[in-house]
Design an enzyme around this catalytic site. Structure first.
Site, PDB file in Angstrom:
ATOM      1  CB  CYS A  56      68.495 -24.842 -12.480  1.00 43.82           C
ATOM      2  SG  CYS A  56      69.701 -24.907 -11.116  1.00 43.82           S
TER       3      CYS A  56
ATOM      4  CB  CYS B 258      69.052 -21.094  -5.403  1.00 41.44           C
ATOM      5  SG  CYS B 258      70.266 -22.430  -5.441  1.00 41.44           S
TER       6      CYS B 258
ATOM      7  CB  CYS C 127      67.811 -18.414  -8.674  1.00 41.81           C
ATOM      8  SG  CYS C 127      68.330 -18.561 -10.401  1.00 41.81           S
TER       9      CYS C 127
END
Length: 320
Positions: free
Chosen positions: A45, A49, A52
């Site tokens: 990714c 975040c 996550c």
């Protein structure tokens, strides 16, 4: 992997999946449970975040040949819809595109993708958009500072996540793809009023998830990449967010007790992930033992899947 090798592996795997040693349930029962499957093609990714719960613990991914074999096994078992996710699936654009094409053309599956929207290019949509039914983008806030605090798309007040999402919305309209929004409701955004923005975007579906903690991923443990415990909210705070947006007919609320075990998830090795004990325990790969035996290790709550509306009209209109 050559075509000859692919065919040999496929014959072997399909033979395994159809033997009595691995097929003990009526086909209709298995098909009902695997109707919709989520395949996390990679944990890679480009965002960070903080909440996550499928973090970048490795960069593994299958080659196209083996991934296609997995789709064939799922189709053989009754899967009607495949959702490609990550990580960020568009970090592997060719693999993602070819899997979308294969799932649509060869497996007759509805195809959806969940993305953060940052890497979706017009060229990719021109080449592969015709094979995609639904494209979902994660939209947790319409405030740049909140997105930055969450970890979506940068760490300044010049955060560009919303503008990227708007471009994806336009691309979906241009290509006839159903646009979906996913929102994780957490301590940083649960008081936000998104009604005006959501009404303007007019998504086909809007999923709102209560921030979920899973051991080994985001629980702050020694092997966890994230610690999302400060981002947790109460059920009452989640319900208040839902009530504030109750006028949005496309809104689908999913608190922790609904979400946790009602998604059938395959990781980058095509192993089902069992979240029933507040972590993620992988099954054996469907490439090794077939779909049914791996499914028995998934901890999947198919009753909750159907109760939450997991089956819906997931195919877009296409011109002949």
């Amino acid at each position: 992997m050559s075509v000859v090798v692919q065919k040999k592996i496929l014959i072997a795997v399909m033979s395994l999946a159809s033997t009595s040693a691995y097929s003990t349930s009526p086909p209709s029962l298995v098909a009902k449970r695997v109707k919709s499957v989520n395949y996390f093609i990679s944990r890679e990714c480009n965002y960070k975040c903080k909440f996550c719960f499928h973090t970048q613990k490795n960069t593994n991914k299958l080659g196209l040949g083996k991934a296609k074999l997995g789709l064939q096994l799922l189709q053989h078992s009754g899967t009607e819809k495949i959702n490609f996710a990550g990580g960020e699936p568009f970090l592997n654009p060719q693999l993602l595109g070819e899997l979308c094409k294969y799932a649509h053309e060869e497996c007759s599956m509805a195809v959806s993708i969940i993305s953060n929207g940052s890497l979706i290019k017009p060229d990719w949509m021109n080449r592969y958009g015709e094979y995609v039914d639904i494209l979902g983008v994660s939209v947790d806030s319409f405030d740049p500072a909140t997105n930055a605090a969450i970890g979506r798309g940068g760490d300044t007040d010049k955060n560009q996540h919303v503008s990227r999402m708007l471009r994806v919305r336009e691309l979906c309209s241009d290509h006839g793809i159903l646009f979906k929004m996913n929102t994780v409701v957490c301590s940083l955004n649960h008081e936000e009023d998104m009604n005006e923005h959501v009404s303007r975007l007019d998504p086909y579906r809007w999923k709102a998830f209560q921030c979920l903690i899973l051991k080994g991923e985001n629980a702050g443990g020694p092997n966890d990449i994230n610690d999302a415990r400060t981002l947790q909210i109460s059920k009452g705070q989640f319900d208040a967010f839902i009530d504030r947006h109750s006028g949005q007919s496309m809104l689908i609320p999913e608190p922790n007790n609904v979400m946790q075990n009602s998604y059938l998830m395959l990781d980058e090795e095509l192993r089902f992930l069992d979240c029933s004990k507040n972590g993620k325990v992988p099954s054996q790969s469907i490439l090794e033992v077939g779909v049914e035996q791996a499914l028995s290790q998934a901890g999947f709550d198919d009753l909750m899947f159907h109760r939450r509306g997991g089956v819906f009209d997931w195919s877009r209109e296409r011109s002949n």
